[in-house]
Design a protein around this motif. Structure first.
Motif, PDB file in Angstrom:
ATOM      1  N   VAL A 296       1.094  -1.313  -0.234  1.00 48.70           N
ATOM      2  CA  VAL A 296      -0.207   0.321  -0.588  1.00 48.70           C
ATOM      3  C   VAL A 296       0.654   1.207   0.060  1.00 48.70           C
ATOM      4  N   GLY A 297       0.633   2.516  -1.093  1.00 49.70           N
ATOM      5  CA  GLY A 297       1.364   3.391  -0.880  1.00 49.70           C
ATOM      6  C   GLY A 297       0.771   4.798  -1.576  1.00 49.70           C
ATOM      7  N   GLY A 298       0.940   5.514  -2.178  1.00 53.99           N
ATOM      8  CA  GLY A 298       0.713   6.674  -2.464  1.00 53.99           C
ATOM      9  C   GLY A 298       0.185   7.753  -1.732  1.00 53.99           C
ATOM     10  N   ALA A 299      -0.249   7.433  -1.001  1.00 53.34           N
ATOM     11  CA  ALA A 299      -0.569   7.815   0.933  1.00 53.34           C
ATOM     12  C   ALA A 299      -0.425   7.332   1.506  1.00 53.34           C
ATOM     13  N   ALA A 300      -1.137   8.460   2.747  1.00 55.97           N
ATOM     14  CA  ALA A 300      -0.959   7.717   4.277  1.00 55.97           C
ATOM     15  C   ALA A 300      -2.101   6.775   4.331  1.00 55.97           C
ATOM     16  N   VAL A 318       2.471  -4.009   3.335  1.00 53.85           N
ATOM     17  CA  VAL A 318       3.578  -3.964   3.611  1.00 53.85           C
ATOM     18  C   VAL A 318       3.441  -2.493   2.866  1.00 53.85           C
ATOM     19  N   HIS A 319       4.115  -1.294   3.418  1.00 53.15           N
ATOM     20  CA  HIS A 319       3.798   0.137   3.197  1.00 53.15           C
ATOM     21  C   HIS A 319       5.191   0.435   2.818  1.00 53.15           C
ATOM     22  N   GLY A 320       5.092   1.219   1.876  1.00 51.99           N
ATOM     23  CA  GLY A 320       5.754   1.995   0.844  1.00 51.99           C
ATOM     24  C   GLY A 320       5.335   3.676   0.640  1.00 51.99           C
ATOM     25  N   TRP A 321       6.635   3.795   0.898  1.00 54.59           N
ATOM     26  CA  TRP A 321       6.162   5.392   0.178  1.00 54.59           C
ATOM     27  C   TRP A 321       7.240   6.102  -1.048  1.00 54.59           C
ATOM     28  N   GLY A 322       6.778   6.705  -1.791  1.00 55.82           N
ATOM     29  CA  GLY A 322       7.418   7.052  -2.676  1.00 55.82           C
ATOM     30  C   GLY A 322       6.948   7.867  -3.779  1.00 55.82           C
ATOM     31  N   MET A 323       7.291   8.275  -5.220  1.00 57.11           N
ATOM     32  CA  MET A 323       6.909   9.276  -5.859  1.00 57.11           C
ATOM     33  C   MET A 323       7.221   9.576  -7.288  1.00 57.11           C
ATOM     34  N   THR A 324       5.958  10.205  -8.051  1.00 56.74           N
ATOM     35  CA  THR A 324       6.282   9.590  -9.622  1.00 56.74           C
ATOM     36  C   THR A 324       8.244  10.237 -10.333  1.00 56.74           C
ATOM     37  N   LEU A 353       4.554   4.200   9.887  1.00 59.19           N
ATOM     38  CA  LEU A 353       6.060   4.880   9.003  1.00 59.19           C
ATOM     39  C   LEU A 353       5.672   4.696   7.848  1.00 59.19           C
ATOM     40  N   GLN A 354       6.535   5.236   6.906  1.00 61.44           N
ATOM     41  CA  GLN A 354       7.017   5.384   5.762  1.00 61.44           C
ATOM     42  C   GLN A 354       8.154   4.331   5.546  1.00 61.44           C
ATOM     43  N   GLY A 355       8.762   3.606   6.278  1.00 63.28           N
ATOM     44  CA  GLY A 355       9.965   2.813   6.455  1.00 63.28           C
ATOM     45  C   GLY A 355      11.296   3.570   6.043  1.00 63.28           C
ATOM     46  N   GLY A 412       8.982  17.789  -1.181  1.00 61.26           N
ATOM     47  CA  GLY A 412       7.851  18.590  -0.936  1.00 61.26           C
ATOM     48  C   GLY A 412       7.431  17.772   0.236  1.00 61.26           C
ATOM     49  N   ASP A 413       7.550  16.539   1.083  1.00 63.07           N
ATOM     50  CA  ASP A 413       7.519  15.604   1.757  1.00 63.07           C
ATOM     51  C   ASP A 413       8.658  16.183   3.226  1.00 63.07           C
ATOM     52  N   ILE A 414       7.178  16.642   4.612  1.00 62.85           N
ATOM     53  CA  ILE A 414       7.824  17.051   6.259  1.00 62.85           C
ATOM     54  C   ILE A 414       8.325  15.630   6.317  1.00 62.85           C
ATOM     55  N   GLU A 424       8.949   8.970   8.897  1.00 59.59           N
ATOM     56  CA  GLU A 424       7.570   8.702   8.670  1.00 59.59           C
ATOM     57  C   GLU A 424       7.498  10.563   8.646  1.00 59.59           C
ATOM     58  N   VAL A 425       6.411  10.669   6.989  1.00 57.91           N
ATOM     59  CA  VAL A 425       5.622  11.643   6.432  1.00 57.91           C
ATOM     60  C   VAL A 425       5.047  12.282   7.987  1.00 57.91           C
ATOM     61  N   GLN A 426       5.081  13.797   7.807  1.00 60.21           N
ATOM     62  CA  GLN A 426       4.536  14.697   8.959  1.00 60.21           C
ATOM     63  C   GLN A 426       3.337  15.511   8.697  1.00 60.21           C
ATOM     64  N   ALA A 429       4.650  19.864   2.268  1.00 56.34           N
ATOM     65  CA  ALA A 429       4.672  21.770   2.208  1.00 56.34           C
ATOM     66  C   ALA A 429       4.099  21.273   0.866  1.00 56.34           C
ATOM     67  N   LYS A 430       3.802  20.658  -0.554  1.00 51.94           N
ATOM     68  CA  LYS A 430       2.950  20.674  -1.475  1.00 51.94           C
ATOM     69  C   LYS A 430       1.837  21.286  -1.641  1.00 51.94           C
ATOM     70  N   ASP A 431       1.483  22.170  -1.917  1.00 51.35           N
ATOM     71  CA  ASP A 431      -0.310  22.734  -2.099  1.00 51.35           C
ATOM     72  C   ASP A 431      -0.977  21.660  -2.444  1.00 51.35           C
ATOM     73  N   VAL A 433      -3.566  18.257  -3.071  1.00 51.50           N
ATOM     74  CA  VAL A 433      -4.383  17.981  -2.288  1.00 51.50           C
ATOM     75  C   VAL A 433      -4.625  16.011  -3.037  1.00 51.50           C
ATOM     76  N   LYS A 434      -4.483  14.825  -2.201  1.00 51.04           N
ATOM     77  CA  LYS A 434      -4.321  13.826  -2.962  1.00 51.04           C
ATOM     78  C   LYS A 434      -5.354  12.969  -2.545  1.00 51.04           C
ATOM     79  N   SER A 435      -6.856  12.942  -3.743  1.00 54.82           N
ATOM     80  CA  SER A 435      -7.773  11.752  -2.971  1.00 54.82           C
ATOM     81  C   SER A 435      -7.992  10.665  -4.000  1.00 54.82           C
ATOM     82  N   GLU A 438      -4.859  10.602  -6.493  1.00 56.38           N
ATOM     83  CA  GLU A 438      -4.816  11.346  -6.983  1.00 56.38           C
ATOM     84  C   GLU A 438      -4.737  12.445  -7.075  1.00 56.38           C
ATOM     85  N   TRP A 439      -3.853  13.557  -8.085  1.00 58.90           N
ATOM     86  CA  TRP A 439      -3.290  14.386  -7.203  1.00 58.90           C
ATOM     87  C   TRP A 439      -4.630  15.812  -7.740  1.00 58.90           C
ATOM     88  N   ILE A 440      -5.349  16.194  -6.517  1.00 59.33           N
ATOM     89  CA  ILE A 440      -5.719  17.934  -7.393  1.00 59.33           C
ATOM     90  C   ILE A 440      -4.995  18.898  -6.700  1.00 59.33           C
TER      91      ILE A 440
HETATM   92  P1  AMP Z   1       3.108  10.263  -6.098  1.00 61.76           P
HETATM   93  O1  AMP Z   1       4.053  11.117  -7.547  1.00 61.76           O
HETATM   94  O2  AMP Z   1       1.702  11.233  -7.718  1.00 61.76           O
HETATM   95  O3  AMP Z   1       3.262   9.165  -6.585  1.00 61.76           O
HETATM   96  O4  AMP Z   1       2.936  11.399  -5.134  1.00 61.76           O
HETATM   97  C1  AMP Z   1       4.086  11.203  -4.113  1.00 61.76           C
HETATM   98  C2  AMP Z   1       3.255  11.836  -2.912  1.00 61.76           C
HETATM   99  O5  AMP Z   1       2.807  10.874  -2.425  1.00 61.76           O
HETATM  100  C3  AMP Z   1       4.476  11.656  -1.987  1.00 61.76           C
HETATM  101  O6  AMP Z   1       5.423  13.247  -1.948  1.00 61.76           O
HETATM  102  C4  AMP Z   1       3.646  11.863  -0.675  1.00 61.76           C
HETATM  103  O7  AMP Z   1       3.284  13.116  -0.733  1.00 61.76           O
HETATM  104  C5  AMP Z   1       2.433  11.207  -0.930  1.00 61.76           C
HETATM  105  N1  AMP Z   1       2.648  10.356  -0.810  1.00 61.76           N
HETATM  106  C6  AMP Z   1       3.050   8.615  -1.416  1.00 61.76           C
HETATM  107  N2  AMP Z   1       3.780   7.684  -0.651  1.00 61.76           N
HETATM  108  C7  AMP Z   1       2.692   8.055   0.862  1.00 61.76           C
HETATM  109  C8  AMP Z   1       2.693   6.983   2.171  1.00 61.76           C
HETATM  110  N3  AMP Z   1       2.693   6.125   2.392  1.00 61.76           N
HETATM  111  N4  AMP Z   1       2.278   7.947   2.750  1.00 61.76           N
HETATM  112  C9  AMP Z   1       2.311   9.203   2.259  1.00 61.76           C
HETATM  113  N5  AMP Z   1       1.584  10.084   1.346  1.00 61.76           N
HETATM  114  C10 AMP Z   1       2.733   9.964  -0.023  1.00 61.76           C
END
Ligand code: AMP
Length: 537
Positions: A296-300, A318-324, A353-355, A412-414, A424-426, A429-431, A433-435, A438-440
């Motif tokens: 799971v990832g893309g948002a917390a 399994v929790h993942g954090w990442g970005m395009t 936690l994001q890991g 852009g993540d604090i 741990e994403v808190q 900073a990026k203005d 919305v992630k719904s 997907e971004w808004i």
């Molecule tokens: P994208 O490029 O659309 O995949 O978006 C990346 C952004 O999504 C990151 O910079 C975070 O702001 C947010 N994001 C992705 N995964 C997580 C996660 N596991 N927890 C919190 N925010 C996340």
């Protein structure tokens, strides 16, 4: 002294060639629009992919040309995904959820010469195709090809596999492209190299232990952040690949996970929340014992969700954090080996936690006074560097300030970083919305709202939402004496935005708090409006 190793190129052709030579009998299954399954072997997949390369050349495509896709997750999309870079072209995935105007911009800015589009998506695609510069539109799937398009099956039938030859493409050449929302201005293009993809597929496989006996099902769209590298990683090791096609509802997904004996799957929290509800409502209906990992990832993801899957359904999240911009995986929590010796309580706490950064992703966080210590307390913006991380956006210097002078990417993540390296994403900073993953763009909504004759000022913020992770809320100051209802404002916005972008809530205020330089103080607004109206009362 230089080492004496071969200057072997890490490229997508090498990934396909390996699958071609070793995994011909393994399977790839896709859900068709009528919910039946289409299954074929890797040998079939490779043969069709080679013919696609030949066919694209015959259409006049040259090295580096962009091949757009507008498709669900399925085997033909995989053929293009792998085939375009194998042929020396660049796969450019267009996002099905965007407003047609955005896809016009993205396909035009990306320079797409060809578009492959699902026939079932034609009504959506027809809204932007005439406004782009595609020289050829190729229609994929069953049924008649719309007028003016080439039928994908006919295109492949006319191509000779014997005209195909593997090329040793230089690893730094471009292989794929994906646009991501900018906080300001237009979407930004991330241009992946062969090398970035090859290294990323290797590290994802190593961290998750993916192998030929696995059955992977990425629910995360192939048009968003490379479906977390699953298509490349799975092809590299010959895992059975299962694609959900257009069917993303919980029950159909669950039927697929069960009937295909899936072992590893991937999706955003919104998807897993729906799955969890369906599982809770139908105890014992699905046998999911084959699953060894749900990423799971893309948002917390809420910790309660991670725990509910583990405790109530025996499913390991399994929790993942990442970005395009990062190909996209940056950190993982709960991956094999990460929880050895931990109590259940400790393990669940860690997994929220994001890991830990995966190999070849370096991390650091910067606060107002410079880099912050890894003490789990000090907050700063996460900066990253590595071979699968963007060094610039495609044909844009607008966002050059996203990179530090010494070459790190500002996420852009604090975050706080714990002493053991757990991120741990808190906050963000990026203005934006992630719904639902997907971004808004808040800026786009604000500018549009401020074009309404009754609106003096408007600020859009993200508020937490159980189902979608976040939803947009608009804070509006009306012009003196003016009156307008939320419904009227939504109607005003509707023609120019995808429906799911429209704010669910409008709050009318006398004044929007501002910073010293006159910008909206969104932190104050978030504090004020983050809760549901009932909770605030
Ligand atoms: P994208 O490029 O659309 O995949 O978006 C990346 C952004 O999504 C990151 O910079 C975070 O702001 C947010 N994001 C992705 N995964 C997580 C996660 N596991 N927890 C919190 N925010 C996340």
């Amino acid at each position: 002294m230089d080492g004496l190793m071969m200057d072997y190129q890490l490229n997508v052709p090498a990934i396909l060639k390996r699958a071609d030579e070793l995994y011909g009998d393994n399977e790839i299954a896709s859900r068709l629009p009528d919910k039946s399954w289409h299954t074929y072997t890797y040998a079939d997949f490779v043969s069709r992919t080679k013919r696609l390369v030949v066919a694209l050349r015959k259409l006049g495509l040259e090295d580096g040309d962009r091949v757009g896709t507008f498709m669900w997750n399925h085997s033909q999309h995989l053929e293009v995904y792998i085939g375009a870079p194998v042929g020396g072209f660049v796969t450019h995935t267009l996002n099905l959820r965007l407003h047609p105007d955005d896809n016009v911009y993205i396909a035009t800015h990306g320079g797409d010469r060809v578009l492959l589009v699902d026939k079932t998506l034609w009504p959506l695609a027809a809204q932007f195709i005439p406004r782009c510069n595609f020289e050829h539109v190729i229609a994929v799937g069953a049924g008649d090809a719309p007028e003016g398009t080439i039928d994908y099956e006919e295109l492949l039938a006319d191509a000779n596999e014997s005209d195909f030859a593997y090329r040793d493409l230089p690893e730094r050449t471009a292989a794929a492209m994906c646009y991501t929302s900018g906080t300001t201005g237009r979407p930004k293009g991330v241009l992946y190299s062969h090398r970035a993809i090859a290294i990323h597929a290797l590290t994802v496989n190593a961290c998750l232990g993916i192998h030929a006996g696995d059955v992977s099902l990425p629910v995360v769209p192939m048009f968003h952040a490379n479906a977390w590298c699953f298509p490349f990683a799975s092809t590299m090791v010959g895992s059975k690949q299962v694609f959900p096609g257009p069917h993303m509802d919980p029950e159909t997904l669950l039927d697929g996970l069960e009937s295909q004996r899936v072992t590893i799957t991937a999706g955003v929290p919104t998807i897993w929340m729906g799955i969890l509800q369906a599982l809770d409502a139908n105890p014992g209906r699905w046998d999911l014992s084959s699953i060894r990992m749900m990423t799971v990832g893309g948002a917390a993801p809420p910790r309660a969700m991670i725990e509910a899957f583990g405790e109530r359904h025996g499913l390991h999240v399994v929790h993942g954090w990442g970005m395009t911009e990062m190909s996209p995986v940056g950190t993982l929590s709960g991956a094999p080996g990460q929880e050895i010796g931990l109590s259940k309580e400790e393990a669940y706490a860690r997994r929220a936690l994001q890991g830990l950064p995966i190999p070849f992703v370096e991390i650091r966080a910067r606060g107002p006074e410079g880099l912050v210590p890894w003490d789990g307390q000090s907050m700063g913006e996460l900066e990253v560097r590595g071979p699968s991380i963007a060094s610039a956006y495609y044909a844009s210097d607008e966002a050059a300030d996203r990179w530090t002078d010494d070459g790190w990417f500002k996420t852009g993540d604090i975050v706080t970083i714990h002493p053991d390296g757990f991120v741990e994403v808190q906050d963000r900073a990026k203005d934006l919305v992630k719904s639902g993953g997907e971004w808004i763009s808040t800026v786009a909504l604000e500018n549009a709202l401020m074009g309404h004759p009754a609106v003096a000022e408007a600020a859009v913020i993200a508020v937490p939402d159980e189902r979608w992770s976040e939803r947009p809320l608009a804070v509006v100051v009306l012009k003196e004496g003016a009156q307008v209802s939320p419904e009227e404002l939504r109607e005003f916005l509707a023609p120019n935005f995808a429906k799911w972008w429209l704010p669910d809530r409008f709050e009318f205020v006398d004044e929007i708090p501002k910073t010293a330089v006159g910008k909206f103080r969104k932190t104050a607004l978030r504090e004020q409006f983050a809760q549901q109206p009932a909770e605030r009362a």
